[in-house]
Design a protein around this motif. Structure first.
Motif, PDB file in Angstrom:
ATOM      1  N   ILE A  55       0.575  -0.920   0.439  1.00 55.91           N
ATOM      2  CA  ILE A  55      -0.163  -0.235  -0.421  1.00 55.91           C
ATOM      3  C   ILE A  55       1.163   1.461  -0.142  1.00 55.91           C
ATOM      4  O   ILE A  55       1.413   1.248   0.862  1.00 55.91           O
ATOM      5  N   ALA A  56       0.571   1.956  -0.870  1.00 58.39           N
ATOM      6  CA  ALA A  56       1.875   3.540  -1.146  1.00 58.39           C
ATOM      7  C   ALA A  56       0.137   4.399  -0.699  1.00 58.39           C
ATOM      8  O   ALA A  56      -0.127   4.806  -2.329  1.00 58.39           O
ATOM      9  N   PRO A  57       0.574   5.392   0.527  1.00 59.74           N
ATOM     10  CA  PRO A  57      -0.081   6.261   0.469  1.00 59.74           C
ATOM     11  C   PRO A  57       0.347   7.375  -0.409  1.00 59.74           C
ATOM     12  O   PRO A  57       1.600   7.758  -0.053  1.00 59.74           O
ATOM     13  N   GLU A  58      -0.146   8.159  -0.747  1.00 53.55           N
ATOM     14  CA  GLU A  58       0.499   9.576  -1.168  1.00 53.55           C
ATOM     15  C   GLU A  58      -0.068  10.688  -1.001  1.00 53.55           C
ATOM     16  O   GLU A  58      -0.941  10.672  -0.406  1.00 53.55           O
ATOM     17  N   ALA A  59       1.305  11.540  -0.509  1.00 50.85           N
ATOM     18  CA  ALA A  59       1.569  13.585   0.183  1.00 50.85           C
ATOM     19  C   ALA A  59      -0.098  13.809  -0.426  1.00 50.85           C
ATOM     20  O   ALA A  59      -0.301  13.498  -1.153  1.00 50.85           O
ATOM     21  N   ALA A  91      -3.592  11.594  10.870  1.00 46.96           N
ATOM     22  CA  ALA A  91      -4.477  11.734  10.529  1.00 46.96           C
ATOM     23  C   ALA A  91      -4.661  11.099   9.518  1.00 46.96           C
ATOM     24  O   ALA A  91      -5.900  10.101   8.724  1.00 46.96           O
ATOM     25  N   TYR A  92      -4.710  11.205   8.122  1.00 46.19           N
ATOM     26  CA  TYR A  92      -4.602  10.924   6.961  1.00 46.19           C
ATOM     27  C   TYR A  92      -4.299   9.659   6.885  1.00 46.19           C
ATOM     28  O   TYR A  92      -5.444   8.392   6.443  1.00 46.19           O
ATOM     29  N   LEU A  93      -2.986   9.329   7.161  1.00 46.47           N
ATOM     30  CA  LEU A  93      -2.623   7.105   7.659  1.00 46.47           C
ATOM     31  C   LEU A  93      -3.482   6.790   8.368  1.00 46.47           C
ATOM     32  O   LEU A  93      -3.869   5.510   8.246  1.00 46.47           O
ATOM     33  N   GLN A  95      -6.263   6.901   9.127  1.00 46.90           N
ATOM     34  CA  GLN A  95      -7.235   6.785   8.633  1.00 46.90           C
ATOM     35  C   GLN A  95      -7.769   5.768   7.279  1.00 46.90           C
ATOM     36  O   GLN A  95      -8.907   4.956   7.705  1.00 46.90           O
ATOM     37  N   LEU A  96      -6.481   5.918   6.642  1.00 48.04           N
ATOM     38  CA  LEU A  96      -6.541   4.971   5.750  1.00 48.04           C
ATOM     39  C   LEU A  96      -6.430   3.485   6.032  1.00 48.04           C
ATOM     40  O   LEU A  96      -6.561   2.872   5.361  1.00 48.04           O
ATOM     41  N   PHE A  97      -5.395   3.501   6.814  1.00 52.98           N
ATOM     42  CA  PHE A  97      -5.459   2.640   7.900  1.00 52.98           C
ATOM     43  C   PHE A  97      -6.382   1.583   8.395  1.00 52.98           C
ATOM     44  O   PHE A  97      -7.076   0.585   7.506  1.00 52.98           O
ATOM     45  N   VAL A  98      -7.362   2.390   9.237  1.00 54.86           N
ATOM     46  CA  VAL A  98      -8.856   1.796   9.231  1.00 54.86           C
ATOM     47  C   VAL A  98      -9.743   1.547   7.994  1.00 54.86           C
ATOM     48  O   VAL A  98     -10.237   0.675   8.528  1.00 54.86           O
ATOM     49  N   SER A  99      -9.812   2.447   7.407  1.00 54.87           N
ATOM     50  CA  SER A  99     -10.598   2.280   6.484  1.00 54.87           C
ATOM     51  C   SER A  99      -9.963   0.582   5.426  1.00 54.87           C
ATOM     52  O   SER A  99     -10.728  -0.234   4.900  1.00 54.87           O
ATOM     53  N   LEU A 100      -8.434   0.810   5.157  1.00 50.01           N
ATOM     54  CA  LEU A 100      -8.880  -0.545   4.487  1.00 50.01           C
ATOM     55  C   LEU A 100      -8.138  -1.815   5.344  1.00 50.01           C
ATOM     56  O   LEU A 100      -8.877  -2.955   4.680  1.00 50.01           O
ATOM     57  N   SER A 101      -8.028  -1.889   6.733  1.00 52.74           N
ATOM     58  CA  SER A 101      -8.539  -2.736   7.891  1.00 52.74           C
ATOM     59  C   SER A 101      -9.774  -3.128   7.822  1.00 52.74           C
ATOM     60  O   SER A 101     -10.256  -4.279   7.833  1.00 52.74           O
ATOM     61  N   GLU A 102     -10.817  -2.218   6.929  1.00 48.24           N
ATOM     62  CA  GLU A 102     -12.825  -3.072   7.617  1.00 48.24           C
ATOM     63  C   GLU A 102     -12.805  -2.933   5.500  1.00 48.24           C
ATOM     64  O   GLU A 102     -13.683  -4.733   6.202  1.00 48.24           O
ATOM     65  N   LYS A 103     -12.320  -2.937   4.938  1.00 47.56           N
ATOM     66  CA  LYS A 103     -12.309  -3.244   3.528  1.00 47.56           C
ATOM     67  C   LYS A 103     -11.928  -4.146   3.224  1.00 47.56           C
ATOM     68  O   LYS A 103     -12.354  -5.935   2.765  1.00 47.56           O
ATOM     69  N   TYR A 104     -10.484  -4.944   3.779  1.00 49.06           N
ATOM     70  CA  TYR A 104      -9.939  -6.437   3.569  1.00 49.06           C
ATOM     71  C   TYR A 104     -10.157  -7.718   5.419  1.00 49.06           C
ATOM     72  O   TYR A 104      -9.710  -8.647   4.823  1.00 49.06           O
ATOM     73  N   ARG A 105     -10.398  -6.597   6.524  1.00 47.67           N
ATOM     74  CA  ARG A 105     -10.542  -7.207   7.049  1.00 47.67           C
ATOM     75  C   ARG A 105      -9.086  -8.140   7.955  1.00 47.67           C
ATOM     76  O   ARG A 105      -9.287  -9.002   8.568  1.00 47.67           O
ATOM     77  N   PHE A 106      -8.084  -7.072   8.014  1.00 48.12           N
ATOM     78  CA  PHE A 106      -7.256  -7.655   8.341  1.00 48.12           C
ATOM     79  C   PHE A 106      -7.076  -8.218   9.789  1.00 48.12           C
ATOM     80  O   PHE A 106      -6.740  -9.292  10.031  1.00 48.12           O
ATOM     81  N   SER A 107      -7.669  -7.942  10.694  1.00 49.57           N
ATOM     82  CA  SER A 107      -7.936  -8.595  11.699  1.00 49.57           C
ATOM     83  C   SER A 107      -8.675 -10.081  11.683  1.00 49.57           C
ATOM     84  O   SER A 107      -8.354 -11.113  13.342  1.00 49.57           O
ATOM     85  N   THR A 108      -8.831 -10.672  10.984  1.00 53.34           N
ATOM     86  CA  THR A 108      -9.293 -11.791  11.043  1.00 53.34           C
ATOM     87  C   THR A 108      -8.395 -12.462  10.013  1.00 53.34           C
ATOM     88  O   THR A 108      -8.427 -14.324  10.117  1.00 53.34           O
ATOM     89  N   ALA A 133       0.417   5.898  15.784  1.00 49.72           N
ATOM     90  CA  ALA A 133      -0.220   4.632  15.039  1.00 49.72           C
ATOM     91  C   ALA A 133      -0.136   2.992  16.215  1.00 49.72           C
ATOM     92  O   ALA A 133      -1.207   3.136  16.339  1.00 49.72           O
ATOM     93  N   LYS A 134       1.004   3.373  16.988  1.00 47.57           N
ATOM     94  CA  LYS A 134       0.996   2.452  18.346  1.00 47.57           C
ATOM     95  C   LYS A 134       0.240   2.853  19.350  1.00 47.57           C
ATOM     96  O   LYS A 134      -0.267   2.365  19.587  1.00 47.57           O
ATOM     97  N   GLU A 135       0.319   3.957  19.457  1.00 52.95           N
ATOM     98  CA  GLU A 135      -0.254   4.057  20.064  1.00 52.95           C
ATOM     99  C   GLU A 135      -2.005   4.506  20.095  1.00 52.95           C
ATOM    100  O   GLU A 135      -3.028   4.337  21.578  1.00 52.95           O
ATOM    101  N   ASN A 136      -2.181   5.424  19.267  1.00 49.20           N
ATOM    102  CA  ASN A 136      -3.653   5.405  19.083  1.00 49.20           C
ATOM    103  C   ASN A 136      -4.690   4.295  17.809  1.00 49.20           C
ATOM    104  O   ASN A 136      -5.949   3.750  18.215  1.00 49.20           O
ATOM    105  N   LEU A 137      -3.797   3.489  17.680  1.00 44.78           N
ATOM    106  CA  LEU A 137      -4.303   2.157  16.842  1.00 44.78           C
ATOM    107  C   LEU A 137      -4.063   0.751  17.119  1.00 44.78           C
ATOM    108  O   LEU A 137      -4.218   0.237  16.586  1.00 44.78           O
ATOM    109  N   GLY A 138      -3.079   0.726  18.186  1.00 39.52           N
ATOM    110  CA  GLY A 138      -2.646  -0.113  18.456  1.00 39.52           C
ATOM    111  C   GLY A 138      -1.697  -1.063  17.382  1.00 39.52           C
ATOM    112  O   GLY A 138      -1.956  -2.697  18.192  1.00 39.52           O
ATOM    113  N   ILE A 139      -1.640  -0.769  16.143  1.00 42.48           N
ATOM    114  CA  ILE A 139      -0.652  -1.071  15.281  1.00 42.48           C
ATOM    115  C   ILE A 139       0.751  -1.593  15.512  1.00 42.48           C
ATOM    116  O   ILE A 139       1.314  -0.450  16.835  1.00 42.48           O
TER     117      ILE A 139
END
Length: 218
Positions: A55-59, A91-93, A95-108, A133-139
């Motif tokens: 995954i390559a986020p763009e600035a 904030a963008y990064l 939100q991107l991680f959360v969106s992709l995590s929901e889309k691809y169901r990373f947790s499963t 990201a570790k502090e706020n999302l637990g990644i």
């Protein structure tokens, strides 16, 4: 007097590979100054698309690279309104991680590894994101590869590594880098030598070094 206001905007990102039950590693790759995601992600086509999902986020800010026309590049931040730009791209990064995590169901997906690579200006962006990201999302990222970049002074990387000893940190740079003085690399390495898993110096300039990346990312 200058004022700030929060607004919604559209960001974009590029991917390589097809996320499925065979995916073993997810790589977030953070581009450098003046690059675009669609071209940056192509530099990782050596990875097996069946087991690696890139995954390559763009600035968020883009500009013409030469005058008022021609090639366009993106930049993570400048010195102008610096703190707000950092806050926005974090904030963008997130939100991107959360969106992709929901889309691809990373947790499963069992035994799925998350990794981060950053190049040039993206190294400071990556450092700031990996910490919050570790502090706020637990990644938890298994690997963080810095290629031809800097250690931001506003991030306590030593404290972060003490709390996250399983994150392997790799540092790569060219012995003929035309943008960053060699002494700057050496000072950063000396300051952080106790947290770097490996330092790799390659024959080359300010560039991604594919042979080392093939070894570390494969």
């Amino acid at each position: 007097m200058l004022h700030n206001i929060k607004v919604s905007r559209t960001a974009r990102y590029a991917t390589w590979g097809e996320y499925n039950e065979n995916t073993q590693q997810v790589w977030f790759v953070i581009h450098g100054y003046g690059q675009l995601a669609e071209f940056f992600v192509k530099k990782f086509h050596f990875l097996n698309p069946k087991t690696h999902f890139v995954i390559a986020p763009e600035a968020l800010s883009r500009h013409y690279l030469d005058g008022f026309t021609g090639k366009v590049g993106a930049v993570w931040m400048t010195r102008e309104d610096r703190d707000a730009e950092i806050e926005d791209y974090l904030a963008y990064l997130n939100q991107l991680f959360v969106s992709l995590s929901e889309k691809y169901r990373f947790s499963t997906q069992k035994n799925l590894q998350f990794n981060l690579l950053a190049f040039s200006q993206g190294c400071s962006t990556g450092w700031r994101w990996i910490v919050q990201a570790k502090e706020n999302l637990g990644i938890s990222f298994q690997k963080y590869i810095l290629n031809a970049g800097d250690f931001p002074k506003d991030v306590d990387m030593i404290a972060f590594h003490a709390q996250n000893p399983d994150t392997k940190l790799y540092y790569l740079y060219g012995n003929e880098d035309e943008l960053i003085p060699q002494i700057h690399f050496q000072e950063g390495i000396e300051l952080h030598k106790n947290i770097l898993t490996n330092v790799m110096i390659f024959e080359g300039k300010h560039e991604l070094h594919q042979p080392f990346l093939m070894e570390l990312m494969g």
